[in-house]
Design an enzyme around this catalytic site. Structure first.
Site, PDB file in Angstrom:
ATOM      1  N   ARG A 122       0.843  -1.200   0.000  1.00 31.51           N
ATOM      2  CA  ARG A 122       0.000   0.000   0.000  1.00 31.51           C
ATOM      3  C   ARG A 122       0.874   1.245   0.000  1.00 31.51           C
ATOM      4  O   ARG A 122       1.021   1.937   1.007  1.00 31.51           O
ATOM      5  CB  ARG A 122      -0.944  -0.022   1.197  1.00 31.51           C
ATOM      6  CG  ARG A 122      -2.076  -1.021   0.982  1.00 31.51           C
ATOM      7  CD  ARG A 122      -3.227  -0.810   1.897  1.00 31.51           C
ATOM      8  NE  ARG A 122      -4.430  -1.437   1.377  1.00 31.51           N
ATOM      9  CZ  ARG A 122      -5.595  -1.432   2.002  1.00 31.51           C
ATOM     10  NH1 ARG A 122      -5.726  -0.820   3.159  1.00 31.51           N
ATOM     11  NH2 ARG A 122      -6.642  -2.023   1.459  1.00 31.51           N
ATOM     12  N   SER A 133      -8.573  -2.759  -2.137  1.00 31.38           N
ATOM     13  CA  SER A 133      -9.367  -1.537  -2.009  1.00 31.38           C
ATOM     14  C   SER A 133     -10.502  -1.505  -3.021  1.00 31.38           C
ATOM     15  O   SER A 133     -11.612  -1.075  -2.710  1.00 31.38           O
ATOM     16  CB  SER A 133      -8.468  -0.305  -2.180  1.00 31.38           C
ATOM     17  OG  SER A 133      -7.549  -0.208  -1.115  1.00 31.38           O
TER      18      SER A 133
END
Length: 522
Positions: A122, A133
């Site tokens: 991330r 996500s």
């Protein structure tokens, strides 16, 4: 290279890793695209659509794996799928390596390279490949839709001829991607939305979306955020305080959506059985962590449960799959971006660069070795520093500040009056009596006008126009009375005052007219 998308074999899974649009973009990288026959039907993409996009349709999974260099899919592979892989082949899919040691070993033994889309680091550069996500965003939205489908009332409050309908009260536990998507959907439907998260820095995000952040009166000694932006496990004391707060809220909320997950761990139990018993009949709990054990004590994965007191608990594990077309489109885009990074020269040749943070972080097996867990990325996402807490002033400190401000304002006023008096006195010594009288009126008018207008709040600009127009009208009347004076200087000043006041009045009316026109329907 030849890229091939398998049909998902898990029951109920409707997503596909390749769409006709993503295939078109992958072909621009120099690759050939293949798809198993029927793989995209549940997501709304039939074989003919793929063929029209230049994709080769292969009849079954075995034939596809034999024909391609890179296999792409959505769900973590089954053992039979991994055992079909050949040495040097690449598999790109969700993998969950921490929970699938047997699958890791099988991929290593086959000599295949496995890229786990759930292990994409991330960091900012990898956001375009962040499939977690993408799917969490859809799951959060769909959770609210499922809750509304099972809830027996409106989300928004209404006043009708038949009576008043109160708005639904929604509590969202966890403000990650799924939680924020659920907050946005819930508030847009008109519900009174509250949200809780162990990371206090997300309070601003929650409130900016129109929800209320549930604060705990507890000072946690450790940081609530873990690596990668996920929540870290909380201390036992914090957990007890958290459960106490949820018990306080349980009787009043109509819908609870739980999204709390910690990577590599079972889902934390946040909504206990006694909280369910406190809820009103017809209330709904949607547990997005059901696949990892659930945040609610009573959640049953893949089932809709109704408790004895009439509370509905939804434990579906396929929320993204329930919006298969949208989910497939987003996931296929994540895969396309991963292939873009694996093909830097856009020449159709995969360059598996293990020095690249993103590729290395997502690779779990490579060249006959297990490469999980990966080393920390060289480039880390920089989190915003939490805002320092503003110290609340005591009544005595507030009073002292007010006295100090009053003294400073008084001192400034005295200085201004002293300077003004000196200026008027010096002018009066040399100026005629008539001019002096008019000059004093002018100075007082300027002083009063300045004080009146300066004290008006900036949010009251439209009423301010009415005030300034009234003052300008007085100026015009005074100027007309003075414009016939025998003194040339007074006549000139009166004419200038008349001109400027007229410009101010007409300009104010023009601005007001334009502002009102903005609200008129075309």
């Amino acid at each position: 290279m030849k890229i091939g998308a398998l049909q998902e074999i898990k029951p109920g899974e409707a997503r596909v890793a390749l769409t006709p649009d993503s295939a078109t973009q992958i072909q621009k990288l120099g690759h050939e695209c293949f798809v198993q026959s029927g793989a995209g039907v549940a997501a709304g993409f039939n074989d003919e659509t793929y063929a029209n996009a230049g994709v080769t349709v292969v009849k079954d999974a075995a034939a596809l794996i034999d024909a391609v260099d890179v296999v792409i899919k959505v769900r973590e592979p089954e053992l039979e799928e991994v055992q079909r892989l050949k040495k040097g082949q690449t598999l790109i899919s969700f993998f969950w390596p921490a929970q699938n040691e047997e699958m890791l070993a099988a991929a290593r033994d086959q000599g295949a390279t496995a890229i786990a889309m759930d292990m994409v680091p991330r960091i900012s550069r990898a956001q375009k490949m962040d499939a977690l996500s993408s799917m969490a965003n859809i799951a959060g939205y769909r959770a609210v839709i499922e809750a509304g489908n099972n809830f027996g009332r409106f989300f928004t409050g209404q006043v009708t001829a038949a009576g008043k309908v109160p708005p639904a009260r929604v509590l969202i536990v966890g403000a990650g991607v799924a939680g924020l998507a659920a907050i946005g959907t819930s508030t847009s439907l008109g519900a009174i939305t509250m949200a809780f998260d162990v990371r206090p820095e997300v309070a601003e995000q929650i409130e900016s979306m129109g929800a209320e952040f549930v604060f705990l009166d507890f000072e946690e000694t450790q940081d609530g955020a873990a690596t990668g932006g996920y929540a870290a496990p909380s201390s036992p004391e914090f957990r007890e305080k958290q459960l106490e707060k949820f018990r306080e809220l349980a009787p009043d909320v109509d819908i609870v959506i739980t999204t709390a997950l910690i990577p590599g761990r079972p889902a934390p139990k946040l909504w206990t059985e006694d909280m369910v018993q406190m809820m009103k009949p017809g209330s709904v709990i949607v547990d997005l962590a059901a696949e990892k054990g659930g945040n609610c004590d009573l959640t049953v994965p893949d089932e809709r449960l109704v408790t004895e007191n009439g509370v509905i608990i939804i434990g579906y594990t396929d929320f993204p799959s329930r919006m298969a077309t949208q989910s497939s489109t987003l996931y296929a885009t994540n895969i396309r971006h991963m292939l873009h990074d694996l093909t830097p020269a856009k020449d159709g040749i995969i360059n598996h660069n293990m020095e690249d943070d993103v590729i290395r972080g997502a690779t779990v097996t490579h060249e006959g070795a297990i490469t999980f867990p990966p080393p920390p990325p060289k480039v880390k996402a920089i989190a915003a520093k939490p805002k320092e807490k503003v110290k609340e002033l005591t009544p005595e400190e507030k009073r002292a500040n007010e006295v100090a401000a009053f003294k400073a304002q008084t001192r400034n006023q005295v200085i201004l009056l002293a300077v003004g008096s000196a200026l008027v006195l010096s002018v009066g010594l040399v100026a005629p009596e008539a001019f002096m009288r008019n000059f004093i009126i002018f100075v007082l008018a300027v002083f009063v006008g300045f004080q009146v207008i300066w004290k008006v709040s900036h949010s009251l600009h439209t009423p301010l126009m009415a005030v300034t127009n009234a003052i300008s009208s007085i100026i015009i009347v005074g100027a007309l009375l003075q414009i016939g004076s025998s003194s040339m200087l007074i006549t000139l000043l009166a004419a200038l005052a008349l001109l400027m006041a007229a410009v101010n009045i007409f300009g104010g009316f023009m601005v007001t007219r334009r502002m009102l026109a903005m609200f008129q329907k075309s």
